[in-house]
Design an enzyme around this catalytic site. Structure first.
Site, PDB file in Angstrom:
ATOM      1  N   SER A 192       0.837  -1.197   0.000  1.00 24.19           N
ATOM      2  CA  SER A 192       0.000   0.000   0.000  1.00 24.19           C
ATOM      3  C   SER A 192       0.879   1.257   0.000  1.00 24.19           C
ATOM      4  O   SER A 192       1.829   1.356  -0.772  1.00 24.19           O
ATOM      5  CB  SER A 192      -0.952  -0.044   1.204  1.00 24.19           C
ATOM      6  N   ASP A 228      -5.075  -2.988  -3.488  1.00 27.73           N
ATOM      7  CA  ASP A 228      -4.176  -2.677  -2.375  1.00 27.73           C
ATOM      8  C   ASP A 228      -3.830  -3.956  -1.616  1.00 27.73           C
ATOM      9  O   ASP A 228      -4.710  -4.657  -1.120  1.00 27.73           O
ATOM     10  CB  ASP A 228      -4.887  -1.673  -1.456  1.00 27.73           C
TER      11      ASP A 228
END
Length: 274
Positions: A45, A199
């Site tokens: 992320s 993500d």
């Protein structure tokens, strides 16, 4: 402390959106004491950007560039954008402005560097899967309070490890960093190597690199009740909840205060380990 006690072969930058500015603040104070020279680095992320900025020595520049962008922006919504938010375009511009050609060269020449994405079932619309996986993610986070998640794997989410050094050599590092932070509908769902990706924090908040060998330092962005305790792993986490909201791109002060909290936590850690 004995010499060599903080010799880490691996360094992990956890996810957390703009909470990842805690990483920079902490390392700005404690980095010299830790004397980090890892062989392998991984990020997930927003931690993928943290890792690239650290390798290239651009942590302060990242704070300045993103801070200036946030100072010019007073809302997370924009009806003129395809997804009605400012995040996607703003994040890409910040990444591109921070990581100039010299920074990308530094990543190419640095330690092994791995970005961890997540691959959802390809037959299911991403937004539907995010709703399902997001509910499991939030529930596991609240109930188990552990960084290495398990429940989202049970509905088909799989980790996808990408060689970030190769991406840098191929001129795709900015694309990779942006793909690593994809949470629809705030961001459009990209493809990487022909696969739709999300993500990676949905599957693991701090995935170690592969091969996973040697002493590992995990830099977190939020507090967990249940952190693994092993002889070869050290987890460092904020002393309290950081000021930054994960995807609030409209308040520069939250960035600065999160960085300062990281610096204060670094100072406290040094005092406790001197």
């Amino acid at each position: 402390m004995a010499q060599g006690e903080y010799d880490f072969e691996q360094l992990v930058f956890s996810g957390g959106g703009i909470r990842c500015f805690w990483h920079g603040g902490f390392l700005s104070v404690a980095g010299d004491r830790l004397s980090l020279h890892p062989k392998r680095i991984s990020g997930v992320s927003g931690g993928v950007l943290s890792g690239a900025a650290w390798i290239a020595g651009r942590e302060q520049r990242l704070l300045d560039v993103m801070g200036d962008a946030f100072a010019r922006n007073d809302s997370n919504l924009d009806a003129a954008k395809s997804n009605f938010t400012v995040h996607q375009e703003m994040y890409r511009q910040v990444v591109a402005d921070t990581l100039d050609s010299d920074a990308i060269d530094a990543v190419c020449e640095g330690p092994d560097y791995e970005a961890v994405l997540a691959v959802p079932p390809q037959w299911l619309p991403p937004i539907m899967f995010v709703i399902l996986a997001g509910a499991l993610y939030q529930t596991e986070k609240a109930v188990k309070s552990r960084p290495h998640l398990r429940w989202t794997r049970r509905v088909g989410l799989q980790p996808f490890r990408v060689d970030a050094k190769k991406a840098a050599r191929d001129g795709k590092l900015v694309d990779l960093i942006c793909a690593a932070a994809t949470i629809p509908p705030v961001f459009d769902v990209p493809e990487w190597d022909g696969k739709r990706v999300l993500d990676g924090g949905l599957i693991d908040k701090a995935p170690p690199p592969q091969p996973d060998e040697g002493r590992t330092l995990f830099l977190m962005t939020k507090r967990y009740r249940n952190l693994p305790v092993t002889d070869r792993c050290l987890y460092l986490q904020p002393s309290c909840e950081v000021p930054a909201d994960k995807i609030d791109f409209s308040d520069r002060s939250k960035l600065d205060r999160t960085w300062r909290q990281g610096a204060l936590d670094g100072t406290a850690w040094l005092a406790a380990n001197s």
